[in-house]
Scaffold this motif. Sequence first.
Motif, PDB file in Angstrom:
ATOM      1  N   ASP A 136     -13.201  -5.015  -6.378  1.00 17.18           N
ATOM      2  CA  ASP A 136     -13.399  -6.423  -6.052  1.00 17.18           C
ATOM      3  C   ASP A 136     -13.109  -7.251  -7.293  1.00 17.18           C
ATOM      4  O   ASP A 136     -13.767  -7.072  -8.331  1.00 17.18           O
ATOM      5  N   THR A 169     -10.418  -7.871  -2.351  1.00 17.26           N
ATOM      6  CA  THR A 169     -10.837  -6.473  -2.302  1.00 17.26           C
ATOM      7  C   THR A 169      -9.614  -5.600  -2.122  1.00 17.26           C
ATOM      8  O   THR A 169      -8.883  -5.736  -1.132  1.00 17.26           O
ATOM      9  N   ARG A 174      -8.170  -1.620  -1.900  1.00 16.71           N
ATOM     10  CA  ARG A 174      -8.664  -0.297  -1.531  1.00 16.71           C
ATOM     11  C   ARG A 174      -7.605   0.769  -1.786  1.00 16.71           C
ATOM     12  O   ARG A 174      -6.413   0.534  -1.573  1.00 16.71           O
ATOM     13  N   GLU A 218     -10.891   6.243  -0.861  1.00 17.95           N
ATOM     14  CA  GLU A 218     -12.219   5.788  -0.431  1.00 17.95           C
ATOM     15  C   GLU A 218     -12.870   4.865  -1.468  1.00 17.95           C
ATOM     16  O   GLU A 218     -14.065   4.598  -1.393  1.00 17.95           O
ATOM     17  N   GLU A 219     -12.090   4.386  -2.433  1.00 14.09           N
ATOM     18  CA  GLU A 219     -12.609   3.527  -3.491  1.00 14.09           C
ATOM     19  C   GLU A 219     -12.158   2.085  -3.279  1.00 14.09           C
ATOM     20  O   GLU A 219     -11.154   1.820  -2.607  1.00 14.09           O
ATOM     21  N   MET A 220     -12.898   1.156  -3.887  1.00 10.97           N
ATOM     22  CA  MET A 220     -12.589  -0.265  -3.755  1.00 10.97           C
ATOM     23  C   MET A 220     -12.703  -0.949  -5.113  1.00 10.97           C
ATOM     24  O   MET A 220     -13.491  -0.538  -5.965  1.00 10.97           O
ATOM     25  N   GLU A 227      -2.685   0.154  -4.271  1.00 10.00           N
ATOM     26  CA  GLU A 227      -2.603  -1.098  -3.524  1.00 10.00           C
ATOM     27  C   GLU A 227      -2.408  -2.236  -4.522  1.00 10.00           C
ATOM     28  O   GLU A 227      -3.093  -2.290  -5.555  1.00 10.00           O
ATOM     29  N   SER A 240      -5.965   4.872  -7.373  1.00 13.13           N
ATOM     30  CA  SER A 240      -6.962   5.932  -7.303  1.00 13.13           C
ATOM     31  C   SER A 240      -6.250   7.276  -7.374  1.00 13.13           C
ATOM     32  O   SER A 240      -5.216   7.485  -6.727  1.00 13.13           O
ATOM     33  N   ASN A 268       0.849  -1.191   0.000  1.00  8.98           N
ATOM     34  CA  ASN A 268       0.000   0.000   0.000  1.00  8.98           C
ATOM     35  C   ASN A 268       0.879   1.233   0.000  1.00  8.98           C
ATOM     36  O   ASN A 268       1.815   1.333   0.803  1.00  8.98           O
TER      37      ASN A 268
END
Length: 638
Positions: free
Chosen positions: A202, A193, A195, A198-200, A177, A223, A168
């Motif tokens: 999957d 998942t 991250r 604030e986004e993810m 990440e 991001s 990270n």
Amino acid sequence: MHASGDTCQDVNECLRSPDICGQGAQCNNTNGSYQCACPAGQNPSTGSWVQNQTTCKVPSINSSAEFEGIKEMCRNFSLQGKRSGESSSCCSFFNSTLDILMSVFGDEGTELSLEDATRSFNSILNSTSLWDGGDKGDVGSCVTVLLQSVELAALATALRSPEITTQNVTTESIAVETRLVTGACSQHSEVFTLRAYEEMMDVHCDTVTGAATQGLGAAAFISYSTLDSIISARRLSEGNLPACGKLEKSHLNSRVVSGALGDGRPINLSRPANFTLRHRQAKKEEEEALCVYWKVVAENGSWSPDGCTAVHTNSTHTTCSCDLLSSVAVLMAPTTVTESYPLTIVTYVGLTFSLLCLFLAILTFLLCRSIRNVSTSLHLQLCLCLFMADPLFLTAETRICSEVACAVIAALQHYLFLACFTWMFLEGLHLFLTVRNLKVVNYTSASRFKKRFMYPFGYGFPALVVAISAAVKSEGYGTSKHCWLSLERGFRWSFLGPVCAIILINITFFALTLWILRNRLSSLNADVSTLKYHRLLTFKAIAQLFLLGCTWSLGLLQVGPAATVMAYLFTIVNSLQGAFIFLVHCLLNRQVREEYRRWIKRFRMFSTNSQTYDLSMSAIPTTSTNTLLSLVGEGPEL
């Protein structure tokens, strides 16, 4: 292996010669031999193990087509800048990006870690001089190279450290990440998942291992905290968007994120990847969330909705399901107004019926010689314009993927409908002049209505309006929803202005006509036949209210509680305008009905006798009935 008495004993070559497989390699003893292998996350440099030649190395993507493509773009842009003698900010960006990639892949003698590479790209992204200068095309190319370069760098640095499963890094403008997967997935339904900010993202384990680079699966999620504002400021969101054209008033409402697997090549995923993005601003009820990805075409990019779908959205987040991994974002667009299905059916049925009536009316005006006069010429031109405009209107209701074709259709509709109203104005003027001159003995006003002025004005005035409108704002033709006039900056008034003026003038003509007829009727005696004619005359005058386009004023009354009722009245009345023309000017005209009877009689005779007849019609002498009878359909039609 050596013999001991009557038995054979295996010799462990790995213990006898620890370096037999080379530095960093693992030696596995077998009966009578041995096998060499590389540690987890590394691969042999040759296809099969060759003693003293094969070495273990970390998987690299510096030979991928994507990396070579980025290097070629950077070099070409640098050469262009040198030839032109300009040192643009974009040129500097390409050079800096190429330096970072070379360092990541070890071509400069030092290899950057994920954190070092991310911070280097963060510095470039924060360079305001880059994004402030350059045209839209250059900035689009810079964004494309940046997105691809960060993806490749994240995957390359992750593969270089196979002992670290997850990494990270978060900076001011970029968060990354990465995730490594070795071997088979432990569970069939396992989903990873990742991250960033604030986004993810999957992604299924099978998808990661399916894109594995030489046995080691890598996934990266990035991001960007400031890239969406750069793209919005440069209006790079105008591109390949829904509705087959640019989507008016849409805006980015999320961070731009990127997902990458394996060696960074775009691949079609066996299972879709889901991106959950946070909205920059709370979603409004009248807005629609659209998931788009950055589609690269000819070294540039634009947003495209192909392959990405919004599966869930609320006021704060949208989840996008994508069949391919790329850079993804959320666009907010005004919700498309859902048209009433019954209203659409009424429109299509009414216009189809009107087209049939217009076709019959055109044939009647062309073939029925007994009613040929100035008035018939006006009716014929109006029918021709409506007959061409109505199919275009039905076509414009469907989506036209070509912006040029949509603009052409919009311009043709603008011209044809304006021409319709122009001929309606001429009909109103002619009717007024005819009724006004009922008072005089020698009726000559109709004859003064010269065709040499009628045709240039009927077709020239709408052409002039369209030419001026196209010169002032050519992009006003064609919208994201329909092939019609844009609503921006009052462009629709190039149609509504002339239409409203013609409606007001025709209403004035209509009122004056009724006033003259009222005075005329009051001076009549009680003669029944004359009274009958004047009642028919009054009926035809009222019918002109529909034929002169005055009912289009209902379209301006679609506001307030009665909007739905007015919408249905407007649609029904105006979609049947062709039927009204055929009814009033053909079916209610005695001479036309007699002509129809002759045609039907001849057709029956032809069918009965089964022989050829000469169907050419001889000229029928025009009756010399008075002008009053001509208005009610008992003589030459208006």
